[in-house]
Design a protein around this motif. Structure first.
Motif, PDB file in Angstrom:
ATOM      1  N   PHE A 243     -29.319  15.858   6.100  1.00 15.95           N
ATOM      2  CA  PHE A 243     -28.369  16.804   5.516  1.00 15.95           C
ATOM      3  C   PHE A 243     -28.383  16.693   3.994  1.00 15.95           C
ATOM      4  O   PHE A 243     -28.354  17.704   3.293  1.00 15.95           O
ATOM      5  N   GLN A 244     -28.422  15.470   3.498  1.00 13.28           N
ATOM      6  CA  GLN A 244     -28.429  15.295   2.042  1.00 13.28           C
ATOM      7  C   GLN A 244     -29.683  15.884   1.425  1.00 13.28           C
ATOM      8  O   GLN A 244     -29.637  16.470   0.340  1.00 13.28           O
ATOM      9  N   GLU A 245     -30.816  15.737   2.106  1.00 20.35           N
ATOM     10  CA  GLU A 245     -32.053  16.339   1.629  1.00 20.35           C
ATOM     11  C   GLU A 245     -31.929  17.860   1.535  1.00 20.35           C
ATOM     12  O   GLU A 245     -32.578  18.500   0.717  1.00 20.35           O
ATOM     13  N   ALA A 246     -31.081  18.424   2.387  1.00 22.46           N
ATOM     14  CA  ALA A 246     -30.868  19.876   2.390  1.00 22.46           C
ATOM     15  C   ALA A 246     -29.709  20.290   1.484  1.00 22.46           C
ATOM     16  O   ALA A 246     -29.319  21.455   1.468  1.00 22.46           O
ATOM     17  N   GLY A 247     -29.162  19.320   0.744  1.00 18.18           N
ATOM     18  CA  GLY A 247     -28.095  19.648  -0.185  1.00 18.18           C
ATOM     19  C   GLY A 247     -26.714  19.693   0.421  1.00 18.18           C
ATOM     20  O   GLY A 247     -25.788  20.248  -0.181  1.00 18.18           O
ATOM     21  N   VAL A 248     -26.547  19.115   1.615  1.00 17.80           N
ATOM     22  CA  VAL A 248     -25.247  19.106   2.284  1.00 17.80           C
ATOM     23  C   VAL A 248     -24.734  17.679   2.329  1.00 17.80           C
ATOM     24  O   VAL A 248     -25.401  16.776   2.842  1.00 17.80           O
ATOM     25  N   HIS A 249     -23.535  17.466   1.793  1.00 16.88           N
ATOM     26  CA  HIS A 249     -22.931  16.130   1.804  1.00 16.88           C
ATOM     27  C   HIS A 249     -22.187  15.942   3.120  1.00 16.88           C
ATOM     28  O   HIS A 249     -21.155  16.560   3.362  1.00 16.88           O
ATOM     29  N   ALA A 250     -22.732  15.103   3.977  1.00 19.67           N
ATOM     30  CA  ALA A 250     -22.115  14.827   5.278  1.00 19.67           C
ATOM     31  C   ALA A 250     -21.452  13.451   5.245  1.00 19.67           C
ATOM     32  O   ALA A 250     -21.825  12.582   4.462  1.00 19.67           O
ATOM     33  N   LYS A 251     -20.472  13.276   6.114  1.00 16.76           N
ATOM     34  CA  LYS A 251     -19.743  12.012   6.179  1.00 16.76           C
ATOM     35  C   LYS A 251     -19.976  11.334   7.527  1.00 16.76           C
ATOM     36  O   LYS A 251     -20.139  11.996   8.541  1.00 16.76           O
ATOM     37  N   LEU A 252     -19.972  10.018   7.508  1.00 14.54           N
ATOM     38  CA  LEU A 252     -20.207   9.232   8.715  1.00 14.54           C
ATOM     39  C   LEU A 252     -18.894   8.818   9.363  1.00 14.54           C
ATOM     40  O   LEU A 252     -17.970   8.345   8.693  1.00 14.54           O
ATOM     41  N   TYR A 253     -18.828   8.987  10.677  1.00  9.21           N
ATOM     42  CA  TYR A 253     -17.764   8.367  11.475  1.00  9.21           C
ATOM     43  C   TYR A 253     -18.351   7.035  11.936  1.00  9.21           C
ATOM     44  O   TYR A 253     -19.114   6.992  12.907  1.00  9.21           O
ATOM     45  N   PRO A 254     -18.062   5.941  11.250  1.00  6.36           N
ATOM     46  CA  PRO A 254     -18.785   4.676  11.476  1.00  6.36           C
ATOM     47  C   PRO A 254     -18.745   4.166  12.907  1.00  6.36           C
ATOM     48  O   PRO A 254     -19.768   3.727  13.447  1.00  6.36           O
ATOM     49  N   GLY A 255     -17.581   4.172  13.530  1.00  9.12           N
ATOM     50  CA  GLY A 255     -17.490   3.661  14.894  1.00  9.12           C
ATOM     51  C   GLY A 255     -18.123   4.570  15.911  1.00  9.12           C
ATOM     52  O   GLY A 255     -18.502   4.144  17.008  1.00  9.12           O
ATOM     53  N   SER A 256     -18.208   5.858  15.572  1.00  5.11           N
ATOM     54  CA  SER A 256     -18.855   6.878  16.381  1.00  5.11           C
ATOM     55  C   SER A 256     -18.317   6.918  17.816  1.00  5.11           C
ATOM     56  O   SER A 256     -17.165   6.569  18.068  1.00  5.11           O
ATOM     57  N   TYR A 257     -19.159   7.335  18.755  1.00  2.72           N
ATOM     58  CA  TYR A 257     -18.688   7.574  20.122  1.00  2.72           C
ATOM     59  C   TYR A 257     -18.143   6.294  20.768  1.00  2.72           C
ATOM     60  O   TYR A 257     -17.159   6.331  21.512  1.00  2.72           O
ATOM     61  N   SER A 258     -18.760   5.150  20.459  1.00  6.02           N
ATOM     62  CA  SER A 258     -18.305   3.901  21.080  1.00  6.02           C
ATOM     63  C   SER A 258     -16.918   3.505  20.592  1.00  6.02           C
ATOM     64  O   SER A 258     -16.175   2.820  21.308  1.00  6.02           O
ATOM     65  N   ASP A 259     -16.552   3.918  19.397  1.00  2.95           N
ATOM     66  CA  ASP A 259     -15.182   3.707  18.930  1.00  2.95           C
ATOM     67  C   ASP A 259     -14.243   4.726  19.569  1.00  2.95           C
ATOM     68  O   ASP A 259     -13.151   4.373  20.033  1.00  2.95           O
ATOM     69  N   TRP A 260     -14.671   5.983  19.612  1.00  2.41           N
ATOM     70  CA  TRP A 260     -13.828   7.058  20.162  1.00  2.41           C
ATOM     71  C   TRP A 260     -13.359   6.731  21.575  1.00  2.41           C
ATOM     72  O   TRP A 260     -12.189   6.869  21.896  1.00  2.41           O
ATOM     73  N   ILE A 261     -14.277   6.264  22.410  1.00  2.00           N
ATOM     74  CA  ILE A 261     -13.903   6.009  23.810  1.00  2.00           C
ATOM     75  C   ILE A 261     -13.193   4.675  23.990  1.00  2.00           C
ATOM     76  O   ILE A 261     -12.719   4.376  25.090  1.00  2.00           O
ATOM     77  N   SER A 262     -13.082   3.881  22.922  1.00  2.00           N
ATOM     78  CA  SER A 262     -12.328   2.632  23.038  1.00  2.00           C
ATOM     79  C   SER A 262     -10.827   2.896  23.073  1.00  2.00           C
ATOM     80  O   SER A 262     -10.049   1.981  23.366  1.00  2.00           O
ATOM     81  N   TYR A 263     -10.442   4.133  22.788  1.00  4.15           N
ATOM     82  CA  TYR A 263      -9.048   4.558  22.905  1.00  4.15           C
ATOM     83  C   TYR A 263      -8.932   5.396  24.185  1.00  4.15           C
ATOM     84  O   TYR A 263      -9.513   6.493  24.277  1.00  4.15           O
ATOM     85  N   SER A 264      -8.209   4.896  25.149  1.00  7.82           N
ATOM     86  CA  SER A 264      -8.180   5.511  26.478  1.00  7.82           C
ATOM     87  C   SER A 264      -7.625   6.933  26.487  1.00  7.82           C
ATOM     88  O   SER A 264      -7.949   7.714  27.381  1.00  7.82           O
ATOM     89  N   ASP A 265      -6.803   7.275  25.496  1.00  4.56           N
ATOM     90  CA  ASP A 265      -6.216   8.611  25.498  1.00  4.56           C
ATOM     91  C   ASP A 265      -7.085   9.646  24.791  1.00  4.56           C
ATOM     92  O   ASP A 265      -6.754  10.828  24.769  1.00  4.56           O
ATOM     93  N   ASN A 266      -8.212   9.228  24.220  1.00  2.00           N
ATOM     94  CA  ASN A 266      -9.124  10.184  23.593  1.00  2.00           C
ATOM     95  C   ASN A 266      -9.928  10.928  24.647  1.00  2.00           C
ATOM     96  O   ASN A 266     -10.531  10.303  25.535  1.00  2.00           O
ATOM     97  N   GLN A 267      -9.965  12.233  24.551  1.00  4.03           N
ATOM     98  CA  GLN A 267     -10.684  13.048  25.522  1.00  4.03           C
ATOM     99  C   GLN A 267     -12.171  13.104  25.201  1.00  4.03           C
ATOM    100  O   GLN A 267     -12.585  12.973  24.054  1.00  4.03           O
ATOM    101  N   VAL A 268     -12.971  13.295  26.232  1.00  2.32           N
ATOM    102  CA  VAL A 268     -14.398  13.560  26.081  1.00  2.32           C
ATOM    103  C   VAL A 268     -14.740  14.800  26.883  1.00  2.32           C
ATOM    104  O   VAL A 268     -14.018  15.188  27.819  1.00  2.32           O
ATOM    105  N   VAL A 269     -15.863  15.423  26.525  1.00  2.00           N
ATOM    106  CA  VAL A 269     -16.299  16.655  27.176  1.00  2.00           C
ATOM    107  C   VAL A 269     -17.666  16.435  27.791  1.00  2.00           C
ATOM    108  O   VAL A 269     -18.539  15.799  27.191  1.00  2.00           O
ATOM    109  N   THR A 270     -17.867  16.941  28.998  1.00  2.00           N
ATOM    110  CA  THR A 270     -19.193  16.945  29.634  1.00  2.00           C
ATOM    111  C   THR A 270     -19.601  18.394  29.889  1.00  2.00           C
ATOM    112  O   THR A 270     -18.766  19.291  29.974  1.00  2.00           O
ATOM    113  N   LEU A 271     -20.890  18.609  29.997  1.00  2.89           N
ATOM    114  CA  LEU A 271     -21.421  19.962  30.215  1.00  2.89           C
ATOM    115  C   LEU A 271     -22.031  20.086  31.611  1.00  2.89           C
ATOM    116  O   LEU A 271     -22.512  19.123  32.164  1.00  2.89           O
TER     117      LEU A 271
END
Length: 271
Positions: A243-271
């Motif tokens: 993204f930075q190479e394309a001129g877009v400043h993106a931000k990192l969610y450091p804990g990412s998916y493994s952090d998100w699901i460590s909170y039991s009330d956080n929803q996830v989506v399946t397809l």
């Protein structure tokens, strides 16, 4: 300095006084193999950084499988590697730049601007028949007080706010993990609601060379800062670099998916 450098550039500048080359080889399935590969042969003068010992912090109940190092740990790493404020740091690996991009991101997070990833990694270096050595380099530790740039990262609550605002959230994992059809690592399958899937490996060819910035990057609205995540905050860094190479400043969610699901009330989506 560009975010990517070629083998030719590195070969021409390998013995520059202010150059620091860092070998980041690491295999999640075999954690000791990266350092063994480094010992068996690395780019001359390269020092080694281990994903789990150097490029990740202490694992807790939350924060994901590869939390960011805290300031003290990152300070120690920068100085152990001999990085000074005017150093040009080149990172490489043999894992499609995943670990090298992680170091690239961490150095930016620490406030160091002159850093890049070797396009094609060590395989490209070997492919050109360039010198490989096994001896360990002598490194003079530096003194480099760092200052963390918190604007480069977001928290879980920031992700939730982004969902409300309709900001772009990017899942960097393989499509089958994003969809929830397969989940070989984490306890819950699926993805963060409202996230779109930009598979990190699509930034590179089969020979681990970087493609031109992907057209999909152009889909991001002008001025928007997308949030990027993966399983644990490592391969997401490849997308952030793209993204930075394309001129877009993106931000990192450091804990990412493994952090998100460590909170039991956080929803996830399946397809």
């Amino acid at each position: 300095m560009k975010n990517l450098v070629t083998v030719e550039w590195l070969s021409d500048h390998l013995y520059d006084e202010k150059l620091v080359v860092v070998d980041c080889q690491f295999d999640l399935g075999n954690p000791s193999s990266g350092y063994e590969s480094y010992l068996n042969g690395h780019i001359p003068g390269a020092v080694y950084a281990n994903l789990e010992k150097d490029l990740s912090g202490e694992i807790g109940e939350h924060g994901g499988r590869h939390p960011l190092p805290d300031q003290e740990q990152l300070q120690h790493l920068v100085e152990r590697l001999g990085i000074e404020p005017d150093s040009k740091v080149i990172a490489y690996d043999n894992q499609h730049s995943a670990m090298a991009a992680r170091l690239w991101f961490l150095l930016g997070f620490a406030g160091h601007k002159q850093r890049a990833v070797l396009n094609g990694g060590i395989d490209a270096w070997r492919g050109e028949g360039l010198k490989i050595e096994s001896k360990l380099p002598s490194v003079r530790a530096s003194h480099y007080p760092i200052s963390l740039d918190s604007s480069m990262i977001v928290s879980m609550n920031d992700v939730k706010q982004a969902q409300i605002e309709g900001r772009t959230i990017v899942d960097s994992r393989a499509p089958e993990r994003y969809s929830g059809k397969e989940e070989p690592i984490d306890a819950r399958a699926g993805h963060i609601p409202r996230a779109v899937n930009y598979f990190w490996k699509d930034n590179l060819t089969e020979t681990q060379k970087w493609r031109e910035p992907l057209e999909r990057v152009g889909e991001i609205e002008s001025g928007q800062e997308p949030i990027i995540y993966c399983g644990s905050g490592v391969t997401a860094c490849v997308n952030i670099l793209a993204f930075q190479e394309a001129g877009v400043h993106a931000k990192l969610y450091p804990g990412s998916y493994s952090d998100w699901i460590s909170y039991s009330d956080n929803q996830v989506v399946t397809l």
